[in-house]
Enzyme design. Structure first.
Site, mmCIF file in Angstrom:
data_model
loop_
_atom_site.group_PDB
_atom_site.id
_atom_site.type_symbol
_atom_site.label_atom_id
_atom_site.label_comp_id
_atom_site.label_asym_id
_atom_site.label_seq_id
_atom_site.Cartn_x
_atom_site.Cartn_y
_atom_site.Cartn_z
ATOM 1 N N HIS A 309 -70.300 -73.534 -18.426
ATOM 2 C CA HIS A 309 -71.380 -74.363 -17.953
ATOM 3 C C HIS A 309 -71.155 -74.827 -16.315
ATOM 4 O O HIS A 309 -70.061 -74.917 -16.060
ATOM 5 C CB HIS A 309 -71.310 -75.630 -18.769
ATOM 6 C CG HIS A 309 -72.723 -76.459 -18.508
ATOM 7 N ND1 HIS A 309 -72.991 -77.302 -17.432
ATOM 8 C CD2 HIS A 309 -73.782 -76.211 -19.224
ATOM 9 C CE1 HIS A 309 -74.086 -77.682 -17.557
ATOM 10 N NE2 HIS A 309 -74.689 -77.152 -18.570
ATOM 11 N N ASP A 367 -75.872 -74.406 -26.354
ATOM 12 C CA ASP A 367 -76.710 -73.386 -26.912
ATOM 13 C C ASP A 367 -75.790 -72.475 -27.901
ATOM 14 O O ASP A 367 -76.454 -71.660 -28.662
ATOM 15 C CB ASP A 367 -76.941 -72.472 -25.792
ATOM 16 C CG ASP A 367 -78.325 -73.038 -25.045
ATOM 17 O OD1 ASP A 367 -78.956 -73.505 -25.452
ATOM 18 O OD2 ASP A 367 -78.208 -72.869 -23.742
HETATM 19 N N1 ACO Z 1 -68.178 -65.441 -20.277
HETATM 20 C C1 ACO Z 1 -66.973 -64.724 -19.357
HETATM 21 N N2 ACO Z 1 -66.679 -65.129 -18.151
HETATM 22 C C2 ACO Z 1 -67.353 -66.125 -17.853
HETATM 23 C C3 ACO Z 1 -68.381 -67.064 -18.389
HETATM 24 C C4 ACO Z 1 -68.703 -66.579 -19.991
HETATM 25 N N3 ACO Z 1 -69.510 -67.058 -20.551
HETATM 26 N N4 ACO Z 1 -69.217 -68.045 -17.812
HETATM 27 C C5 ACO Z 1 -68.137 -67.996 -16.457
HETATM 28 N N5 ACO Z 1 -67.424 -66.990 -16.658
HETATM 29 C C6 ACO Z 1 -66.343 -66.942 -15.332
HETATM 30 C C7 ACO Z 1 -66.966 -66.147 -14.361
HETATM 31 O O1 ACO Z 1 -66.938 -64.604 -14.493
HETATM 32 C C8 ACO Z 1 -66.313 -66.486 -13.025
HETATM 33 O O2 ACO Z 1 -65.109 -65.812 -13.000
HETATM 34 P P1 ACO Z 1 -64.451 -65.532 -11.882
HETATM 35 O O3 ACO Z 1 -64.073 -67.040 -11.171
HETATM 36 O O4 ACO Z 1 -63.188 -64.685 -11.940
HETATM 37 O O5 ACO Z 1 -65.291 -64.857 -10.875
HETATM 38 C C9 ACO Z 1 -65.849 -67.858 -13.693
HETATM 39 O O6 ACO Z 1 -65.844 -68.060 -15.138
HETATM 40 C C10 ACO Z 1 -67.011 -69.090 -12.950
HETATM 41 O O7 ACO Z 1 -68.012 -68.699 -13.451
HETATM 42 P P2 ACO Z 1 -69.746 -68.761 -12.600
HETATM 43 O O8 ACO Z 1 -70.501 -67.766 -13.105
HETATM 44 O O9 ACO Z 1 -69.183 -68.811 -11.175
HETATM 45 O O10 ACO Z 1 -69.838 -70.412 -12.883
HETATM 46 P P3 ACO Z 1 -71.362 -70.713 -12.856
HETATM 47 O O11 ACO Z 1 -71.132 -72.460 -12.833
HETATM 48 O O12 ACO Z 1 -72.211 -70.251 -11.674
HETATM 49 O O13 ACO Z 1 -71.920 -70.477 -13.948
HETATM 50 C C11 ACO Z 1 -72.995 -70.295 -16.293
HETATM 51 C C12 ACO Z 1 -72.332 -71.099 -15.261
HETATM 52 C C13 ACO Z 1 -74.299 -69.406 -15.697
HETATM 53 C C14 ACO Z 1 -73.494 -71.306 -17.480
HETATM 54 C C15 ACO Z 1 -71.908 -69.091 -16.713
HETATM 55 O O14 ACO Z 1 -70.921 -69.896 -17.523
HETATM 56 C C16 ACO Z 1 -72.703 -68.264 -17.945
HETATM 57 O O15 ACO Z 1 -73.314 -67.305 -17.429
HETATM 58 N N6 ACO Z 1 -72.463 -68.621 -19.080
HETATM 59 C C17 ACO Z 1 -73.147 -67.828 -20.259
HETATM 60 C C18 ACO Z 1 -74.660 -68.143 -20.380
HETATM 61 C C19 ACO Z 1 -74.813 -69.486 -20.943
HETATM 62 O O16 ACO Z 1 -74.337 -69.774 -21.990
HETATM 63 N N7 ACO Z 1 -75.746 -70.251 -20.308
HETATM 64 C C20 ACO Z 1 -76.191 -71.387 -20.984
HETATM 65 C C21 ACO Z 1 -75.899 -72.493 -19.918
HETATM 66 S S1 ACO Z 1 -76.190 -74.391 -20.558
HETATM 67 C C22 ACO Z 1 -77.788 -74.471 -20.519
HETATM 68 O O17 ACO Z 1 -78.496 -73.870 -19.544
HETATM 69 C C23 ACO Z 1 -78.447 -75.218 -21.484
#
Ligand code: ACO
Length: 433
Positions: A309, A367
């Site tokens: 998140h 979720d």
């Molecule tokens: N699985 C694996 N790796 C992940 C995940 C994941 N679900 N989420 C983040 N990471 C990793 C990224 O690859 C990144 O790695 P790095 O630092 O080596 O590049 C690091 O963790 C940080 O991730 P970001 O994408 O930079 O974080 P951001 O805050 O932009 O993204 C998000 C948050 C979009 C929710 C992300 O965690 C994600 O895509 N999760 C899966 C989708 C999801 O569950 N979304 C629901 C969000 S809650 C809502 O909207 C109600």
């Protein structure tokens, strides 16, 4: 509120410095007031994804992502989910205080008496293909409402805003349930004034004109709680979209349609649908390590859906309540063996012990369990995000109202770091290679 602290920016080349006031909220990090930054320095700030940018002042929702805290108008989400119904939480969002008994009754009545859609809205549905995604239908129908309610479109008039708010909150379950009915080819079921908000939604989803339909009270309670958990979440992508759309003076129906569009994406509201698809794809517990390995692989775009998140770097407090609600629903429905739930629980266990997820502070989000509950209730996967949209409408509309009433409000207009071609000579068609 401004405090006495300032932050100094220094241009290391010229040695020039500028002081900016620091503002403190009631809780949470301070913010640097950089409104004059461009005028002073001739520079913009650069913050793609707005990870360090406060876009507005708000009194609605507070999140402490490190501690896993979520407050609405100061009340912890756990207390609201345990003790209130969705209508009370909607009232709280809109008015800042919980209603007393008389206010609650009046508000519920106000919402109930706006649940019907204009009869002509029927014809909008028949314009869609039967296999249209419910979010496409919701986006279209919510936006189209602006063509039906001209009597309440003056956004500077508080009474108009109030009626539009009631209409949007009240009609969204009808719009969503009808999108489902349309996909099935079943007749639309009209709302019933003797039912509560969540109950009415389940009734419009599952009743048919052919027989009596009683909504299971345990499932209605679970749905009510799920709606509360999704009601608002501070300045996320869809809420910011609603605020940005509204900042130009667009009408609330159009703004909510914009919010629905933003919510649709798999990184936001589409994640609950994506979680279920992922669990199905994993299929059996023995394949979990393979998917965890893929999620950690930098060269693979696969992510564990329902994990991570932008704000929570701890367990999402909503996910805990959701996991409990999930057990209650499965118990009520006498579902003893749910292979997807088994995979989800095992996946959660493995991920929470994995160094990659620990180090990056990736925990289950709201979720992660909601899809399993919805599926057990008989709600199809494509309706998951639609349900999120109907719950979030309350937060969107509360945030939209707050923005309109904010004397600091301006049209939203971010700037950019331009890296394209500088000015160049135009080349006529015949001379182009
Ligand atoms: N699985 C694996 N790796 C992940 C995940 C994941 N679900 N989420 C983040 N990471 C990793 C990224 O690859 C990144 O790695 P790095 O630092 O080596 O590049 C690091 O963790 C940080 O991730 P970001 O994408 O930079 O974080 P951001 O805050 O932009 O993204 C998000 C948050 C979009 C929710 C992300 O965690 C994600 O895509 N999760 C899966 C989708 C999801 O569950 N979304 C629901 C969000 S809650 C809502 O909207 C109600």
């Amino acid at each position: 509120m401004a405090n006495t602290k300032t932050v100094t920016f220094k241009d290391n080349q010229t040695g020039k410095t500028w002081d900016y006031p620091v503002m403190s909220g009631s809780v949470g990090p301070d913010v640097v007031d950089i409104r004059k930054f461009y005028a002073d320095t001739d520079m913009f700030t650069y913050d793609p994804g707005f990870t360090s940018t406060g876009s507005c002042e708000s009194k609605i929702t507070f999140i402490d992502g490190d501690k896993g805290v979520l407050l609405h108008r100061g009340y912890p989400i756990e207390d609201l989910a345990e003790n209130c119904n969705f209508e009370e939480v909607a009232y709280l969002m809109l008015n800042g205080e919980l209603p007393n008994a008389a206010e609650k009754e009046k508000f519920e009545r106000d919402i109930t008496y706006h649940t019907m859609l204009h009869e002509q809205v029927h014809s909008f549905y028949s314009g869609f293909r039967r296999d249209a995604h419910p979010m496409a239908v919701m986006c279209g129908v919510a936006g189209a409402l602006s063509a039906f309610y001209h009597d309440s479109l003056d956004i500077t008039n508080p009474e108009h805003r109030k009626i539009s708010s009631f209409r949007l909150i009240a009609k969204m379950p009808t719009i969503a349930a009808w999108a489902y009915k349309y996909s099935l080819g079943q007749p639309f079921i009209y709302p019933r004034n003797d039912l509560g908000y969540a109950e009415n939604f389940l009734y419009m989803m599952f009743a048919t004109p052919c027989e009596d339909y009683e909504v299971n009270p345990i499932l209605a309670k679970a749905m009510d709680r799920i709606l509360i958990l999704h009601a608002d979440h501070e300045q996320n992508a869809s809420t910011s979209t609603v605020r940005l759309a509204g900042s130009s003076g667009a009408n609330p129906f159009a703004c909510i349609a914009a919010g629905i569009a933003s919510l649709w994406g798999p990184a936001h509201g589409g994640a609950n649908e994506a979680v279920l698809n992922m669990l199905k794809e994993i299929g059996t517990k023995d394949r979990i390590p393979e998917f965890v390995k893929r999620a950690k692989d930098k060269n693979d775009s696969f992510r564990l859906m329902g994990f991570g998140h932008r704000v929570y770097k701890n367990y999402d407090p909503r996910a805990r309540i959701m996991a409990r609600t999930c057990s209650e629903v499965l118990k009520e429905l006498n579902i003893k063996d749910n292979p997807l739930l088994d995979i989800a629980m095992e996946l959660e266990r493995i991920a929470l012990e994995d160094e990659y997820f620990i180090e990056k502070k990736l925990y289950p989000n709201v979720d992660f369990y909601s899809g399993i509950i919805f599926q057990a209730m008989g709600i199809p996967v494509t309706m998951f995000t639609a349900l999120f949209a109907l719950a979030r409408t309350t937060g969107w509309i509360a945030q939209w109202n707050e923005m309109i009433e904010d004397p600091q409000q301006k049209i939203g207009r971010p700037r950019q770091l331009y890296t394209g071609q500088p000015k160049r000579e135009f080349v006529g068609l015949k001379k182009r290679k």
